[in-house]
Design an enzyme around this catalytic site. Structure first.
Site, PDB file in Angstrom:
ATOM      1  N   HIS A  46       0.807  -1.217   0.000  1.00  0.00           N
ATOM      2  CA  HIS A  46       0.000   0.000   0.000  1.00  0.00           C
ATOM      3  C   HIS A  46       0.843   1.272   0.000  1.00  0.00           C
ATOM      4  CE1 HIS A  46      -3.768  -2.100   0.255  1.00  0.00           C
ATOM      5  NE2 HIS A  46      -3.456  -2.694   1.386  1.00  0.00           N
ATOM      6  N   ARG A  71       7.157  -5.375   3.360  1.00  0.00           N
ATOM      7  CA  ARG A  71       5.874  -6.002   3.054  1.00  0.00           C
ATOM      8  C   ARG A  71       5.737  -6.042   1.540  1.00  0.00           C
ATOM      9  NH1 ARG A  71      -0.254  -4.372   4.889  1.00  0.00           N
ATOM     10  NH2 ARG A  71       0.226  -2.403   3.838  1.00  0.00           N
ATOM     11  N   GLU A 147      -5.431 -11.774   8.098  1.00  0.00           N
ATOM     12  CA  GLU A 147      -6.375 -10.662   7.965  1.00  0.00           C
ATOM     13  C   GLU A 147      -7.681 -11.056   7.276  1.00  0.00           C
ATOM     14  OE1 GLU A 147      -4.235  -7.606   5.833  1.00  0.00           O
ATOM     15  OE2 GLU A 147      -3.307  -9.038   4.478  1.00  0.00           O
ATOM     16  N   ASP A 173      -8.122  -4.967   7.504  1.00  0.00           N
ATOM     17  CA  ASP A 173      -8.739  -5.941   6.606  1.00  0.00           C
ATOM     18  C   ASP A 173      -9.512  -6.993   7.391  1.00  0.00           C
ATOM     19  OD1 ASP A 173      -8.276  -5.258   3.839  1.00  0.00           O
ATOM     20  OD2 ASP A 173      -6.158  -5.525   4.234  1.00  0.00           O
TER      21      ASP A 173
END
Length: 264
Positions: A46, A71, A147, A173
């Protein structure tokens, strides 16, 4: 080989504090890494960051003792291996919902015979040391993100995989998965129950758990719940929050109401 300090912090019973970078800047990464964090995660899912910028951020983080993590956008072995070769000492992989997905992720992080990571450590040798290949499997952290509802239901099978070191919970999430509001300071009841279940089942097999938090206060609360690694928001959220507070102070408006836009 350079030791992974996160492992020793958590093995000694401490709570590791992890920074989260979404802004693609080596300068910002260096500044954040100098603030006393145990680890710094470069977010290629993200965050507004590509591989070339992530490399310069790893180099900047390496000016400190903070452990560089990444990530990845998804469970893509080529991307995972490339970031490890670039010097990441651990990978957080989003949306791991099944044991098969967790196993595929773990194998991409380990050299044969434990996995199928391709040889070519490049910058890993510069950061880790000349004996990188022989010891990398011992030092790398493999961290699937939990998640989804399916992941919560499969948590026992996921944490039973030997090659999984830690789970990392994505509460936003997870809230969406349970029909509750993401980004809330207080978890909805179903999300709270799921998070507590994952934490308990992970600790039951002697493994560690991390979680993303909205801010420092939230991270402190998660540490008190027993989480082994906490992330007090990301760089953009903390930046905009601090600037908004400064503007309010200058204008005599007091503390800002609500959260600033941006961040996650």
């Amino acid at each position: 080989m350079r030791a992974n300090r996160l492992k020793s912090v958590m093995a000694d019973g401490g709570t590791a504090v992890n920074a989260w970078l979404s802004i693609g800047s080596g300068y910002a990464a260096e500044g954040v890494a100098h603030q006393g964090f145990d680890s710094v995660t470069v977010d290629l899912q993200h965050g507004m960051i590509g591989f070339d910028t992530a490399l310069t951020m790893f180099q900047a983080i390496s000016t400190t003792d903070a452990v560089p993590l990444a990530r990845v956008p998804d469970n893509d072995p080529a991307q995972i291996m490339r970031l490890l070769d670039a010097g990441a000492y651990g990978i957080i992989c989003p949306m791991i919902s099944t044991p098969d997905q967790a196993w595929a992720f773990a194998r991409a992080c380990r050299y044969p015979p434990r996995g199928n990571r391709s040889f070519g450590p490049s910058r890993g040798l510069l950061y880790g040391g000349p004996d990188y290949f022989g010891r990398a499997d011992e030092e790398m952290l493999v961290m699937p993100m939990i998640e989804t509802r399916e992941a919560v239901e499969c948590i026992d099978a996921i944490v039973a995989i030997d090659e999984i070191d830690m789970v990392y919970i994505g509460p936003n999430d997870m809230a969406l998965a349970y029909g509750e509001q993401p980004g809330s300071v207080i978890d909805g009841p179903r999300t709270a129950q799921a998070i507590a279940h994952v934490l308990e089942r992970t600790h039951a097999v002697g493994k560690t758990a991390g979680i993303f938090c909205p801010d420092g206060a939230g991270a402190r609360a998660r540490a008190e719940e027993g989480f082994d690694l906490v992330t007090p928001g990301n760089d953009f959220g903390n930046l905009t929050r601090a600037l908004r507070a400064a503007v309010g102070l200058i204008r005599g408006e007091g503390a800002p109401a609500g959260e600033p836009s941006g961040g996650y």
